[in-house]
Design an enzyme around this catalytic site. Structure first.
Site, PDB file in Angstrom:
ATOM      1  N   LYS A 193       0.674  -1.179   0.094  1.00  0.00           N
ATOM      2  CA  LYS A 193      -0.063  -0.017   0.017  1.00  0.00           C
ATOM      3  C   LYS A 193       0.961   1.159   0.065  1.00  0.00           C
ATOM      4  CE  LYS A 193      -3.982  -0.632   2.544  1.00  0.00           C
ATOM      5  NZ  LYS A 193      -4.320  -0.866   3.814  1.00  0.00           N
ATOM      6  N   ARG A 202      -3.369   3.120   8.425  1.00  0.00           N
ATOM      7  CA  ARG A 202      -3.574   2.073   7.576  1.00  0.00           C
ATOM      8  C   ARG A 202      -2.436   0.982   7.648  1.00  0.00           C
ATOM      9  NH1 ARG A 202      -4.649   4.768   1.594  1.00  0.00           N
ATOM     10  NH2 ARG A 202      -6.179   2.846   1.469  1.00  0.00           N
ATOM     11  N   GLY A 249      -6.627 -10.144   7.876  1.00  0.00           N
ATOM     12  CA  GLY A 249      -6.214 -10.698   9.227  1.00  0.00           C
ATOM     13  C   GLY A 249      -5.552  -9.556  10.095  1.00  0.00           C
ATOM     14  N   MET A 305      -4.753  -5.591  11.221  1.00  0.00           N
ATOM     15  CA  MET A 305      -5.716  -4.268  11.726  1.00  0.00           C
ATOM     16  C   MET A 305      -6.441  -3.866  10.653  1.00  0.00           C
ATOM     17  SD  MET A 305      -4.647  -0.833  13.330  1.00  0.00           S
ATOM     18  CE  MET A 305      -4.996   0.046  11.912  1.00  0.00           C
ATOM     19  N   ARG A 363      -3.261  -1.635  -6.520  1.00  0.00           N
ATOM     20  CA  ARG A 363      -2.663  -2.884  -6.625  1.00  0.00           C
ATOM     21  C   ARG A 363      -2.899  -3.635  -7.745  1.00  0.00           C
ATOM     22  NH1 ARG A 363      -5.787  -4.534  -1.135  1.00  0.00           N
ATOM     23  NH2 ARG A 363      -7.873  -4.047  -1.956  1.00  0.00           N
ATOM     24  N   HIS A 367      -7.539 -39.911   0.234  1.00  0.00           N
ATOM     25  CA  HIS A 367      -7.395 -40.732  -0.765  1.00  0.00           C
ATOM     26  C   HIS A 367      -8.504 -40.503  -2.092  1.00  0.00           C
ATOM     27  CE1 HIS A 367      -8.249 -44.495  -3.176  1.00  0.00           C
ATOM     28  NE2 HIS A 367      -7.191 -44.818  -3.007  1.00  0.00           N
ATOM     29  N   SER A 411      14.648 -42.665 -15.188  1.00  0.00           N
ATOM     30  CA  SER A 411      13.350 -42.010 -14.969  1.00  0.00           C
ATOM     31  C   SER A 411      13.286 -41.911 -13.388  1.00  0.00           C
ATOM     32  CB  SER A 411      12.129 -42.512 -15.398  1.00  0.00           C
ATOM     33  OG  SER A 411      11.018 -42.132 -15.258  1.00  0.00           O
ATOM     34  N   GLY A 450      11.379 -41.918 -10.002  1.00  0.00           N
ATOM     35  CA  GLY A 450      10.040 -42.353  -9.534  1.00  0.00           C
ATOM     36  C   GLY A 450      10.337 -41.527  -8.357  1.00  0.00           C
ATOM     37  N   CYS A 485       8.691 -39.020 -13.333  1.00  0.00           N
ATOM     38  CA  CYS A 485       7.451 -39.739 -13.561  1.00  0.00           C
ATOM     39  C   CYS A 485       6.876 -39.659 -12.495  1.00  0.00           C
ATOM     40  CB  CYS A 485       7.665 -41.058 -14.225  1.00  0.00           C
ATOM     41  SG  CYS A 485       8.426 -42.273 -13.351  1.00  0.00           S
ATOM     42  N   TYR A 499      12.733 -33.996 -19.438  1.00  0.00           N
ATOM     43  CA  TYR A 499      11.314 -34.178 -19.696  1.00  0.00           C
ATOM     44  C   TYR A 499      10.559 -34.588 -18.272  1.00  0.00           C
ATOM     45  CZ  TYR A 499      11.231 -39.090 -19.484  1.00  0.00           C
ATOM     46  OH  TYR A 499      11.193 -40.458 -19.052  1.00  0.00           O
TER      47      TYR A 499
HETATM   48  P1  ADP Z   1      -7.871  -2.344   3.394  1.00  0.00           P
HETATM   49  O1  ADP Z   1      -6.400  -2.797   3.183  1.00  0.00           O
HETATM   50  O2  ADP Z   1      -8.717  -3.312   4.267  1.00  0.00           O
HETATM   51  O3  ADP Z   1      -8.501  -2.027   1.854  1.00  0.00           O
HETATM   52  P2  ADP Z   1      -7.389   0.460   3.730  1.00  0.00           P
HETATM   53  O4  ADP Z   1      -6.242   0.967   4.311  1.00  0.00           O
HETATM   54  O5  ADP Z   1      -7.161   0.240   2.142  1.00  0.00           O
HETATM   55  O6  ADP Z   1      -7.801  -0.880   3.996  1.00  0.00           O
HETATM   56  O7  ADP Z   1      -8.572   1.255   3.923  1.00  0.00           O
HETATM   57  C1  ADP Z   1     -10.065   0.933   4.054  1.00  0.00           C
HETATM   58  C2  ADP Z   1     -10.792   1.845   3.505  1.00  0.00           C
HETATM   59  O8  ADP Z   1     -10.783   3.339   3.991  1.00  0.00           O
HETATM   60  C3  ADP Z   1     -10.754   1.945   2.180  1.00  0.00           C
HETATM   61  O9  ADP Z   1     -12.089   1.946   1.394  1.00  0.00           O
HETATM   62  C4  ADP Z   1      -9.974   3.207   1.883  1.00  0.00           C
HETATM   63  O10 ADP Z   1     -10.224   3.776   0.536  1.00  0.00           O
HETATM   64  C5  ADP Z   1     -10.404   4.375   2.996  1.00  0.00           C
HETATM   65  N1  ADP Z   1      -9.363   4.855   3.247  1.00  0.00           N
HETATM   66  C6  ADP Z   1      -8.504   5.011   3.909  1.00  0.00           C
HETATM   67  N2  ADP Z   1      -7.671   6.147   3.993  1.00  0.00           N
HETATM   68  C7  ADP Z   1      -8.289   7.075   3.924  1.00  0.00           C
HETATM   69  C8  ADP Z   1      -8.242   8.408   3.623  1.00  0.00           C
HETATM   70  N3  ADP Z   1      -7.187   9.017   3.897  1.00  0.00           N
HETATM   71  N4  ADP Z   1      -9.234   9.089   3.568  1.00  0.00           N
HETATM   72  C9  ADP Z   1     -10.491   8.712   2.948  1.00  0.00           C
HETATM   73  N5  ADP Z   1     -10.724   7.260   2.948  1.00  0.00           N
HETATM   74  C10 ADP Z   1      -9.567   6.459   3.298  1.00  0.00           C
HETATM   75 MG    MG Z   2      -7.614  -0.808   0.804  1.00  0.00          MG
END
Ligand code: ADP
Ligand code: MG
Ligand code: MG
Length: 888
Positions: A26, A96, A105, A107, A352, A468, A777, A779, A844, A864
């Site tokens: 990110k 974030r 999983g 935060m 991404r 199995h 070969s 195995g 094989c 192969y």
């Molecule tokens: P995730 O990895 O779960 O997508 P994000 O960090 O991307 O978490 O954020 C969760 C949501 O919050 C997303 O919809 C993102 O666009 C929004 N968001 C994150 N930062 C901001 C920001 N600075 N202003 C507005 N929306 C935000």
């Molecule tokens: Mg996101």
């Protein structure tokens, strides 16, 4: 001094896309988007190294971190002209998390950080929208308390539901600023009650609380489990992104959304996404309101009457289209984008590369190659070979209605419809009269192979992905659902029951091995599409790879399937399977149970024509391509009669009393058949068996060569050799038979004699064995068993425990153990070549169809790989990728 913090914003950034390891996915992409001059709210990223330092120092921050965060915050305040906690020029931020690989999983994001009882008033005044301000504050309290203070979000949802009910409101949007204000009071009281302290009002304290929570989330149970499941090392760490807020919830000219630059399920080149007006953050994916389509085309396609972004915010839409195209060109891949529109102005929040189905992956790769965005080689490198499996089987028509009766594990892909059979016998009988069958068992065992062959699909109520049933079904390329635990099978009553519904033998069901669903009745299917994009990628892959790809096949049906998938010969034809059918098994038993050579030869004479005709058919299908035939390998007792009926049958043919016959079968009992009288040891004891097989092979070679006009060069493979003299002894017999047949037919036959390398001793002595063997070969199934001293049939119980306890990472029977078993392969290859430079080398074992193992085969320089028919395309692609990686 270590740099722990990297800033981004206003057309510049200290980091870039290549800094993913340091800044997380990110953070690296936010920096890159800034460098591209795209509208990204400014901010800064705390590195993954800081996270690692935090853990090395028993959860305390590196000394310089506070200072660097302070500077970055000042920089952010300068860029925005705002300050955290300053009501006159209020700055709010999001915090974030972001690791190298996207990791659910960890935060959840905290939005609107910096709000408190005082600044919320400032926000209301500045925006002129009190409702918006209080809505933002209550969101912040809720998120912050959940992820930082550990107050479960449900307690807030309960309060909100109660308050809505009190006011007779259905939707959040019906609540007024005053309503939210009251709710915030209740929220804060609840936080204090649950956490023992008032909700923090100091923005700086809030910020460090959130940073600490991101770092801590790296070691929470969910994250640890996710890492283990996806082989993500613990020392990658997570980065923290702190970023100025933009608001999609500032009324009707604001919005938030997500989009893919191409359709992630079909690959179609068209913007594809959803948005919500007057919403924030994850409202779109949370499903609170139904999101709207971004483009008009998609809206019309979906038959939606909610206006598209294109329609209601045409300017923001136009900038978004331009940006998405720019990003796709820049990253040269399909992008998954997050954006927010604040009062008409577009902001980019994440980019991404987008996840996609196998079908979409192919289409996108081929399209991008023809658009000139990527090379053919890159297109080939981008497809996950394992994902092709989804495409090689019939699947349920996505538009079909599904009456789902149970869900088990998606054990082997594809879908199949048929009538229920509860035993392998039943399955075979029903198949014999032309019915399509689903074999339904509690679990399967090796005795069910016939039934599985006869069935279109397999369903078990017990067992996992490596049971199995699952393993064998994948090998056969048959759909399988395993471990459908809610189903009850009663063999005696002949019923399958679930939630008050009962199915009997002959009732029609469908199994969907792609999803694990079990469905009532027949369901419309789609046939696999092997032309088009699939064919293009395969053709490119074939142009790149060095290793050949053969198949493991002994039945004409398998051989044909493998040919249609592009197999370039047979790498392993297991002859024992040919002796189980009908008449043959009786002659086979007769052979095994005779105690004289003459008796054995008489029985073998009956088997010869059958065996010969098998080979003729295989050779014809392979039309001149190499075919490796392995001489009889399993211990003889596997063929013995077991039931009284079977014993009587053989006794009659052999003119013996049933009791005498029974004594003989008992004498063949072995304590450990896997290490017993099998493989080449059989041929040493009973050379006449190998002679019969050799004769069948050579006679068939002549016959098929004449029929197809393409000379057959059979490769005769001797199993389980450990000593050169074993091979010498058997090769002498093979050569003698070959000479006889050539003389009889008046034709020369080119052939090779070689051995499997499946014992450590054979690998160690490979240079000597290669004096006789013209090919090796590997195995690797047996080689793994004999190297580890683990029986594969007994391994599943403890290997799973080993995985859970972190002692092994992968099942060595699925992915070749490079360091141990692989070392034997490497050594034997080198030694073999030292003695015989042109020795042919192949693999094989099951590993021949496993992409990671195929990379190893390329490294070692095998000629192969050979795998089950349905894995042939996977192996073709993986072999190409291995060649690309080795070259690059
Ligand atoms: P995730 O990895 O779960 O997508 P994000 O960090 O991307 O978490 O954020 C969760 C949501 O919050 C997303 O919809 C993102 O666009 C929004 N968001 C994150 N930062 C901001 C920001 N600075 N202003 C507005 N929306 C935000
Ligand atoms: Mg996101
Ligand atoms: Mg999330």
């Amino acid at each position: 001094m270590t740099k722990w913090v990297y800033t981004f914003g206003d057309g510049a950034a200290e980091g870039r896309a290549g800094d993913r390891d340091l800044l997380g996915g990110k953070g690296a992409n936010l920096a890159e988007m800034c460098r591209l001059g795209l509208p990204v709210p400014p901010g800064f990223t705390i590195t993954t190294e800081a996270c690692n330092a935090y853990y090395s120092a028993a959860r305390s921050y590196p000394e310089a971190l506070a200072g660097q965060v302070g500077e970055a915050l000042t920089h952010l305040e300068q860029l925005t002209g705002r300050r955290l906690g300053d009501p006159s020029r209020l700055l709010l931020v999001s915090v974030r998390s972001g690791a190298r690989a996207s990791m659910p999983g960890m935060m959840d994001t905290v939005l609107n950080l910096g709000l408190n009882d005082a600044t919320v008033e400032a926000l209301a005044t500045e925006s002129g929208d009190a409702r918006f301000a209080y809505d933002s504050y209550r969101r912040f309290i809720q998120m912050y308390s959940d992820v930082v203070l550990g107050v479960d979000h449900e307690v807030f949802e309960e309060i909100l539901e109660d308050e809505k009910a009190n006011r007779g409101a259905e939707l959040d949007t019906e609540l007024t600023a005053e309503d939210w204000k009251a709710i915030i009071g209740l929220y804060k009281a609840k936080v204090e009650e649950e956490s023992g302290a008032p909700f923090p009002q100091d923005p700086e304290q809030q910020l460090w609380g959130a940073i600490g929570a991101v770092f801590s989330s790296w070691m929470n149970a969910r994250a640890i489990t996710y890492r283990r499941l996806h082989d993500i090392p613990e020392d990658w760490g997570t980065a923290v992104n702190v970023q100025a807020m933009v608001f999609g919830n500032m009324g009707e000219t604001s919005a938030t959304g997500v989009a893919f630059t191409r359709n992630p399920s079909t690959g179609e080149r068209a913007l594809y996404g959803e948005f919500l007006v007057n919403a924030q953050g994850e409202d779109v994916v949370a499903g609170i309101r139904t999101p709207q389509n971004i483009t008009e085309v998609a809206r019309i396609d979906a038959g939606s009457d909610k206006p598209s972004l294109e329609k209601i915010m045409p300017e923001a839409f136009a900038s978004f289209v331009a940006i998405s195209q720019k990003l796709e060109k820049h990253y040269r891949d399909m992008q998954d984008l997050e954006f927010t529109i604040e009062r008409g102005k577009l902001w980019m929040l994440q980019a991404r590369s987008g996840k996609r189905t196998a079908k979409a992956a192919l289409r996108i790769a081929v399209d991008m190659a023809s658009e000139g965005l990527i090379s053919q080689e890159e297109a080939v490198a981008r497809i996950d070979p394992g994902s092709l499996d989804q495409l090689l089987h019939p699947t349920i028509d996505p538009k079909a209605k599904r009456d789902v009766i149970a869900v088990g594990l998606p054990a082997s892909p594809g879908a199949a419809t048929g009538e229920i059979a509860f035993s392998s016998h039943e399955a075979e009988d029903m198949r014999a009269i032309g019915k399509r069958v689903i074999l339904v068992r509690i679990e399967t065992s090796p005795e069910d192979i016939h039934g599985m062959h006869a069935a279109e699909g397999i369903l078990t109520t017990r067992g996992g992905m490596t049971s199995h049933a699952a393993v064998v079904a994948r090998g056969m390329g048959k759909p399988c659902v395993s471990g459908a635990g809610t189903l009850r099978v009663d063999y005696r009553a002949g019923t399958l029951t679930v939630m008050g519904r009962t199915f009997r033998k002959g009732d029609v069901i469908t199994v969907d091995g792609g999803t694990g669903q079990v469905l009532n009745g027949a369901v419309p299917m789609q046939q696999p599409e092997l032309s088009g994009d699939f064919a293009s990628v395969m053709k490119w892959a074939d142009g790149i790879r060095r290793m050949k790809v053969r198949t493991n096949a002994e039945t004409p049906a398998d051989a044909r399937t493998a040919r249609s998938f592009g197999a370039e010969g047979i790498g392993l034809c297991r002859t024992e399977h040919m002796f189980f059918e009908g008449e043959r098994i009786i002659a086979m038993r007769e052979m095994i149970l005779s105690d004289t050579e003459a008796g054995r030869r008489a029985a073998l004479a009956k088997l010869l024509p059958m065996q010969r005709s098998d080979f003729v058919e295989l050779f014809e299908i392979m039309a001149g391509l190499p075919v490796t035939i392995r001489l009889l390998d399993p211990p003889l007792h596997e063929f013995l009669p077991k039931s009284d009926e079977e014993i009587d049958e053989v006794a009659t043919v052999m003119n013996l009393s049933p009791s005498a016959l029974r004594r003989r079968t008992e004498a063949l009992h072995e304590f450990n058949p896997m290490l017993g009288h099998r493989g080449c040891r059989l041929a040493v004891s009973y050379p006449e068996i190998a002679e019969m097989q050799a004769r069948a092979i050579f006679e068939a070679a002549v016959e098929a060569g004449r029929a197809t006009g393409r000379p057959v060069v059979p490769e005769v493979m001797v199993p389980l050799v450990g000593l050169k003299k074993e091979l010498d002894f058997i090769k002498a017999r093979i050569d003698a038979v070959a000479a006889d047949v050539m003389k009889e037919k008046g034709e020369t036959i080119g052939y090779l004699t070689g051995t499997m390398i499946e014992l450590p001793r054979a690998a160690v002595r490979a240079h000597v064995i290669a004096e006789t063997a013209e090919f090796f070969s590997f195995g690797t199934n047996d080689l793994t068993q004999t190297t580890f001293g683990i029986s594969r049939d007994d391994a599943s119980v403890f290997l799973e425990t080993y995985r859970q306890k972190g002692i092994i990472e992968q099942d060595p029977f699925v992915t070749l153990d490079k360091e141990g078993v692989g070392e034997f392969v490497r050594m034997a290859a080198q030694k073999g070549r030292a003695t015989r430079p042109d020795i042919k080398l192949g693999i094989c074992g099951e590993h021949g169809g496993d992409p990671a193992s195929i990379h190893f085969c390329e490294d070692v320089g095998l000629d192969y790989v050979s795998c089950s028919p349905f894995r042939v395309p996977i192996a073709r692609l993986a072999a190409a990728q291995a060649a690309i990686r080795k070259a690059g």
